[in-house]
Design an enzyme around this catalytic site. Structure first.
Site, PDB file in Angstrom:
ATOM      1  N   ALA A   1       0.855  -1.188   0.000  1.00 35.62           N
ATOM      2  CA  ALA A   1       0.000   0.000   0.000  1.00 35.62           C
ATOM      3  C   ALA A   1       0.882   1.225   0.000  1.00 35.62           C
ATOM      4  CB  ALA A   1      -0.879   0.039   1.256  1.00 35.62           C
TER       5      ALA A   1
ATOM      6  N   TYR B   1      -6.211   8.473   2.439  1.00 34.35           N
ATOM      7  CA  TYR B   1      -5.675   7.160   2.836  1.00 34.35           C
ATOM      8  C   TYR B   1      -6.751   6.340   3.557  1.00 34.35           C
ATOM      9  CZ  TYR B   1      -3.026   3.764   5.631  1.00 34.35           C
ATOM     10  OH  TYR B   1      -2.579   2.618   6.228  1.00 34.35           O
TER      11      TYR B   1
ATOM     12  N   ARG C   1      -0.584  19.023  11.624  1.00 32.72           N
ATOM     13  CA  ARG C   1      -0.692  18.664  10.203  1.00 32.72           C
ATOM     14  C   ARG C   1      -2.120  18.239   9.906  1.00 32.72           C
ATOM     15  NH1 ARG C   1       4.637  14.878   9.684  1.00 32.72           N
ATOM     16  NH2 ARG C   1       6.147  16.530   9.324  1.00 32.72           N
ATOM     17  N   GLU C   2      -2.551  18.590   8.682  1.00 30.30           N
ATOM     18  CA  GLU C   2      -3.941  18.276   8.335  1.00 30.30           C
ATOM     19  C   GLU C   2      -4.132  16.761   8.161  1.00 30.30           C
ATOM     20  OE1 GLU C   2      -4.892  19.881   4.482  1.00 30.30           O
ATOM     21  OE2 GLU C   2      -2.891  19.473   3.739  1.00 30.30           O
TER      22      GLU C   2
ATOM     23  N   SER D   1      -6.653  -0.317   8.563  1.00 32.78           N
ATOM     24  CA  SER D   1      -6.040   0.712   9.415  1.00 32.78           C
ATOM     25  C   SER D   1      -7.071   1.357  10.330  1.00 32.78           C
ATOM     26  CB  SER D   1      -5.435   1.776   8.490  1.00 32.78           C
ATOM     27  OG  SER D   1      -5.150   2.940   9.207  1.00 32.78           O
TER      28      SER D   1
HETATM   29  P1  NAD Z   1       5.619   0.115   4.186  1.00 34.84           P
HETATM   30  O1  NAD Z   1       5.568   1.300   3.292  1.00 34.84           O
HETATM   31  O2  NAD Z   1       6.845  -0.113   4.985  1.00 34.84           O
HETATM   32  O3  NAD Z   1       5.298  -1.200   3.378  1.00 34.84           O
HETATM   33  C1  NAD Z   1       4.486  -1.217   2.234  1.00 34.84           C
HETATM   34  C2  NAD Z   1       5.253  -1.932   1.137  1.00 34.84           C
HETATM   35  O4  NAD Z   1       4.405  -1.998  -0.003  1.00 34.84           O
HETATM   36  C3  NAD Z   1       6.523  -1.182   0.717  1.00 34.84           C
HETATM   37  O5  NAD Z   1       7.648  -2.040   0.753  1.00 34.84           O
HETATM   38  C4  NAD Z   1       6.229  -0.727  -0.710  1.00 34.84           C
HETATM   39  O6  NAD Z   1       7.384  -0.733  -1.540  1.00 34.84           O
HETATM   40  C5  NAD Z   1       5.207  -1.764  -1.149  1.00 34.84           C
HETATM   41  N1  NAD Z   1       4.354  -1.257  -2.209  1.00 34.84           N
HETATM   42  C6  NAD Z   1       3.777  -0.027  -2.279  1.00 34.84           C
HETATM   43  N2  NAD Z   1       3.101   0.101  -3.424  1.00 34.84           N
HETATM   44  C7  NAD Z   1       3.246  -1.080  -4.085  1.00 34.84           C
HETATM   45  C8  NAD Z   1       2.791  -1.547  -5.333  1.00 34.84           C
HETATM   46  N3  NAD Z   1       2.047  -0.763  -6.132  1.00 34.84           N
HETATM   47  N4  NAD Z   1       3.113  -2.813  -5.707  1.00 34.84           N
HETATM   48  C9  NAD Z   1       3.880  -3.603  -4.910  1.00 34.84           C
HETATM   49  N5  NAD Z   1       4.358  -3.194  -3.716  1.00 34.84           N
HETATM   50  C10 NAD Z   1       4.036  -1.944  -3.312  1.00 34.84           C
HETATM   51  O7  NAD Z   1       4.352   0.247   5.152  1.00 34.84           O
HETATM   52  P2  NAD Z   1       3.977  -0.591   6.448  1.00 34.84           P
HETATM   53  O8  NAD Z   1       4.017   0.337   7.594  1.00 34.84           O
HETATM   54  O9  NAD Z   1       4.733  -1.856   6.487  1.00 34.84           O
HETATM   55  O10 NAD Z   1       2.451  -0.908   6.135  1.00 34.84           O
HETATM   56  C11 NAD Z   1       2.025  -2.185   5.675  1.00 34.84           C
HETATM   57  C12 NAD Z   1       0.517  -2.195   5.572  1.00 34.84           C
HETATM   58  O11 NAD Z   1      -0.068  -1.931   6.842  1.00 34.84           O
HETATM   59  C13 NAD Z   1      -0.038  -1.147   4.626  1.00 34.84           C
HETATM   60  O12 NAD Z   1      -1.126  -1.711   3.941  1.00 34.84           O
HETATM   61  C14 NAD Z   1      -0.505  -0.046   5.543  1.00 34.84           C
HETATM   62  O13 NAD Z   1      -1.534   0.702   4.959  1.00 34.84           O
HETATM   63  C15 NAD Z   1      -0.965  -0.844   6.743  1.00 34.84           C
HETATM   64  N6  NAD Z   1      -0.934  -0.112   7.996  1.00 34.84           N
HETATM   65  C16 NAD Z   1       0.269   0.267   8.534  1.00 34.84           C
HETATM   66  C17 NAD Z   1       0.284   0.932   9.747  1.00 34.84           C
HETATM   67  C18 NAD Z   1       1.569   1.363  10.402  1.00 34.84           C
HETATM   68  O14 NAD Z   1       1.506   2.009  11.449  1.00 34.84           O
HETATM   69  N7  NAD Z   1       2.744   1.021   9.897  1.00 34.84           N
HETATM   70  C19 NAD Z   1      -0.930   1.228  10.409  1.00 34.84           C
HETATM   71  C20 NAD Z   1      -2.115   0.844   9.810  1.00 34.84           C
HETATM   72  C21 NAD Z   1      -2.104   0.154   8.620  1.00 34.84           C
END
Ligand code: NAD
Length: 328
Positions: free
Chosen positions: A88, A154, A277-278, A130
């Site tokens: 994502a 988002y 921040r917004e 999320s």
């Molecule tokens: P992150 O950015 O570290 O990991 C996301 C990964 O997805 C990245 O490695 C990125 O390169 C890859 N990616 C993005 N677009 C892509 C595409 N089009 N095709 C293939 N790969 C793609 O983020 P994270 O913190 O590890 O988050 C992982 C998931 O958890 C996400 O779906 C995020 O929305 C969700 N999330 C995270 C949090 C948090 O606090 N970290 C909280 C709520 C939800």
């Protein structure tokens, strides 16, 4: 089991793939190295995966590709038992600046995956949702039936993803589960998040910066707890078709968090306040009762314990991690 982890080079997906490999599963990681923060952190994660796979007898495959590309997704989902969808564009503020990109990745990418999973008869798709789906709190802690009124693009994409998953379950019988993560932290975390930022600044003699008055509260979840929830769901149908909060229930104000880090690392520094921040949620706080009932989920650490562990990890990994954090 043959497991596909999308976004598996990223923070949470990286830990999931590592844990599945350690458990002896065969894992394929799909990631496109979205240039959202330093690629070096993701490359490091892939090295960890290879080491874990080499130590055991699980098979590991990394595919550099994009979830927005239906052909790539269809090819890779074939022969997969479980899809764990983490790819994502994460981050609320980026979504305000780039709503189209975030929608393409988070919504269209998810539809590609659900479509391919339906056709390949995948046993279950576990999706990263999320706390951002809730938006303005009517009552706290958030229970899963709390109104969903996201306040950022988002949050809207994550809510759309949830509805899409539910519809695939109802229309096509594809088992799906959406886990609503509450701000996740831990080793290799995204550099643009408050905890890594505060730690990095304090260790470098720079004051932690708070956006707003610091009275906003957050439920922070240690990444190991997120991993546990996903691991349980690999062979449990208890939450199929459902949405489940994954948090710590131990929420803290951003000011308290900054003080905790500052007091431990650089008590002489004065915290700096800048304008809010917004699109940031004012408060998040998870009820994890449903997760406990359905999958036996129980948060393993208080925020103070988890932050202490993260600081230890950061110091042990400072040489490679810090330059990447500071260049992101
Ligand atoms: P992150 O950015 O570290 O990991 C996301 C990964 O997805 C990245 O490695 C990125 O390169 C890859 N990616 C993005 N677009 C892509 C595409 N089009 N095709 C293939 N790969 C793609 O983020 P994270 O913190 O590890 O988050 C992982 C998931 O958890 C996400 O779906 C995020 O929305 C969700 N999330 C995270 C949090 C948090 O606090 N970290 C909280 C709520 C939800």
């Amino acid at each position: 089991m043959q497991i596909l982890v999308t976004g598996g080079a990223g923070f949470i997906g990286g830990h999931l793939a590592e844990s599945f490999l350690a458990d002896g599963h065969d894992v394929t990681v799909l990631d496109n190295f979205e240039p959202f923060y330093a690629e070096g952190i993701k490359r490091h994660t892939l090295d960890v995966h290879r080491e874990v796979a080499d130590e055991g007898d699980s098979e590991y495959r990394f595919v550099e590709g994009d979830v927005r590309d239906p052909e790539t997704v269809h090819k890779i989902v074939d022969d997969t038992d479980i899809v764990v969808h983490q790819a994502a564009q994460a981050g609320v503020r980026e979504s305000v600046d780039n709503p189209r990109t975030v929608t393409d990745i988070n919504v269209d990418g998810t539809v590609n995956l659900l479509e391919a999973s339906k056709e390949a008869d995948v046993k279950r798709v576990i999706l990263a949702s999320s706390s951002s789906v809730y938006g303005k709190p009517h009552s706290l802690p958030y229970e899963e039936d709390h109104p969903t009124e996201p306040v950022s693009p988002y949050g809207v994409t994550k809510l759309t993803q949830e509805h899409m998953a539910r519809v695939y379950t109802e229309l096509h019988g594809l088992p799906t589960v959406c886990l609503r993560y509450f701000t996740v932290y831990g080793p290799r975390m995204r550099p643009n998040m408050a905890i890594s930022n505060f730690v990095s600044r304090c260790l470098n003699g720079e004051p932690p910066v708070i956006y707003g008055d610091g009275q906003q509260t957050r439920d922070f979840t240690y990444v190991a707890d997120v991993v546990d929830a996903n691991r349980t769901l690999l062979d449990s149908d208890a939450a199929d078709g459902d949405v489940v909060n994954i948090g710590s229930s131990d929420n803290i104000s951003i000011q308290e968090l900054a003080e905790t880090v500052r007091d431990q690392l650089a008590p002489e520094l004065e915290i700096v306040y800048e304008s809010a921040r917004e699109a940031d949620a004012e408060h998040t706080h998870a009820s994890v009762e449903k997760a406990g009932e359905l999958i036996g989920y129980e948060p393993s650490r208080t925020i103070t314990e988890g932050v202490g562990e993260f600081i230890e990890w950061y110091q042990a990994n400072r040489e490679w991690y810090e330059p990447l954090v500071r260049s992101s």
